[in-house]
Enzyme design. Structure first.
Site, PDB file in Angstrom:
ATOM      1  N   ARG A 192      47.665  16.000  38.939  1.00 39.54           N
ATOM      2  CA  ARG A 192      46.190  16.268  39.618  1.00 39.54           C
ATOM      3  C   ARG A 192      46.553  18.140  40.021  1.00 39.54           C
ATOM      4  NH1 ARG A 192      42.612  13.052  43.740  1.00 39.54           N
ATOM      5  NH2 ARG A 192      45.158  11.842  44.480  1.00 39.54           N
ATOM      6  N   TYR A 199      43.423  21.665  38.658  1.00 40.45           N
ATOM      7  CA  TYR A 199      42.333  21.862  39.541  1.00 40.45           C
ATOM      8  C   TYR A 199      42.538  23.250  39.308  1.00 40.45           C
ATOM      9  CZ  TYR A 199      42.275  17.639  42.037  1.00 40.45           C
ATOM     10  OH  TYR A 199      42.231  16.129  42.262  1.00 40.45           O
ATOM     11  N   TYR A 230      30.044  16.955  41.021  1.00 42.26           N
ATOM     12  CA  TYR A 230      29.483  15.866  41.926  1.00 42.26           C
ATOM     13  C   TYR A 230      29.974  16.237  43.236  1.00 42.26           C
ATOM     14  CZ  TYR A 230      28.221  10.932  42.047  1.00 42.26           C
ATOM     15  OH  TYR A 230      27.176   9.471  41.819  1.00 42.26           O
TER      16      TYR A 230
END
Lengths: 62, 260
Positions: free
Chosen positions: B65, B69, B91
């Site tokens: 991950r 990023y 979000y």
């Protein structure tokens, strides 16, 4: 009325239960059921299937 | 050339949480990049600004991950080098559990661009309202669950405790399938050092859509390992003890009052 218009209507008004039921009729059945179940994950999936994304990767972002 | 990056958040609840300033920036940016997990707001962004481009594919490009990023930040920076006003839409709140926007912000500032980050409603804000707690009463500590365990964070059980992402404890990659139970067992054992197993805790999921209610479930700590939670669930642990005020500081405070 599409799903965007449906939720925008809800976001910008204070609909009573009768109006809400009436508005809900415009939605696909799986989204209606997910809303009744208060299941956000199922709502997202139903919206995604209904709106578009045939050519986009569906990604679980959190 | 010095350009401007504006990082905004959509809030949690579709349209209801979108601030006027965030909406204005999305509408008027030369280019919009977005990373959001809710399809209706994705659609709204695409309709609102025809330049809008999803970052979803970069989010899952590699298994790791954090690598993704950084990849996103690099992409944002490349875009910013050639865009006068770039808007990055995240979000929720754009700097709360949103590492891609933090990396993008740092990279853009380091390269000499202007960066503005606009506040938005996070799920923690929703939690305060929906459960009805004031972080100012007895204090509030907030941790990402894996971070909480791995760094054995010091915490005070007389404060409100909020643990983010208990459903993905230990998950470093972008795997779609993840069984949360093992992580929840470890978390339960850890929390049981300070809380009784009968201590009541809350599983919380903010409402993503107007009119719908948040999902709030009160359980005992001992039930946590078997709880049905998902990736957006947050854990709230109420204080378990009432702390008595420190007499020395009480005395100092009373002296301050006397002076004023």
């Amino acid at each position: 009325m599409n799903i965007i218009e449906f939720f925008t209507e809800l976001a910008t008004s204070v609909p009573d239960q009768l109006k809400l039921r009436d508005l809900m009729k415009h939605l696909p059945e799986n989204v209606q059921q997910a809303i009744k179940d208060n299941d956000f994950s199922a709502i997202r999936a139903g919206i995604s299937d209904d709106l578009f994304y045939a050519n986009e990767t569906k990604v679980a972002i959190y | 050339m010095k350009n401007t990056l504006v990082i905004v958040g959509t809030g949690i609840k579709f349209m209801s949480h979108l601030t006027i300033e965030a909406k204005t920036h999305i509408e008027n940016a030369d280019k919009v990049l977005y990373l959001v997990n809710e399809p209706a707001i994705k659609k709204w962004i695409k309709v609102t600004n025809v330049s809008a481009e999803s970052l979803d594919n970069l989010y899952v490009k590699h298994l790791d991950r954090d690598e993704n990023y950084h990849l996103i930040a690099k992409y944002v920076l490349n875009m910013l080098d050639n865009t006068k006003l770039l808007c990055l839409v995240m979000y929720g709140h754009p700097t709360v559990l949103a590492q891609p926007s933090i990396y993008s912000m740092e990279a853009a500032r380091f390269s000499g661009h202007d960066v503005k980050v606009l506040p938005a409603i996070s799920s923690e804000d929703c939690l305060f309202a929906d459960i009805g707690i004031d972080p100012g009463s007895s204090g509030c500590q907030s941790f990402e669950s894996t971070d909480f365990l791995v760094y054995n964070r010091e915490y005070d059980s007389s404060c409100h405790l909020i643990l983010w992402q208990p459903g993905v404890i230990g998950l470093k990659n972008v795997s779609v399938d993840h069984n949360p139970q093992n992580g929840l067992i470890i978390l339960t054992n850890h929390l049981s050092r300070k809380y009784k197993l009968s201590h009541e805790i809350f599983l919380y999921e903010a409402s993503q859509y107007p009119v719908l209610n948040p999902n709030i479930k009160k359980i005992q700590l001992r039930e946590l390992p078997g709880a049905n939670i998902n990736r957006t669930t947050t854990l709230y642990v109420p204080p378990n003890i009432f702390k008595k005020p420190d007499p020395d500081y009480l005395k100092i405070m009373s002296e301050l009052k006397a002076i004023s």
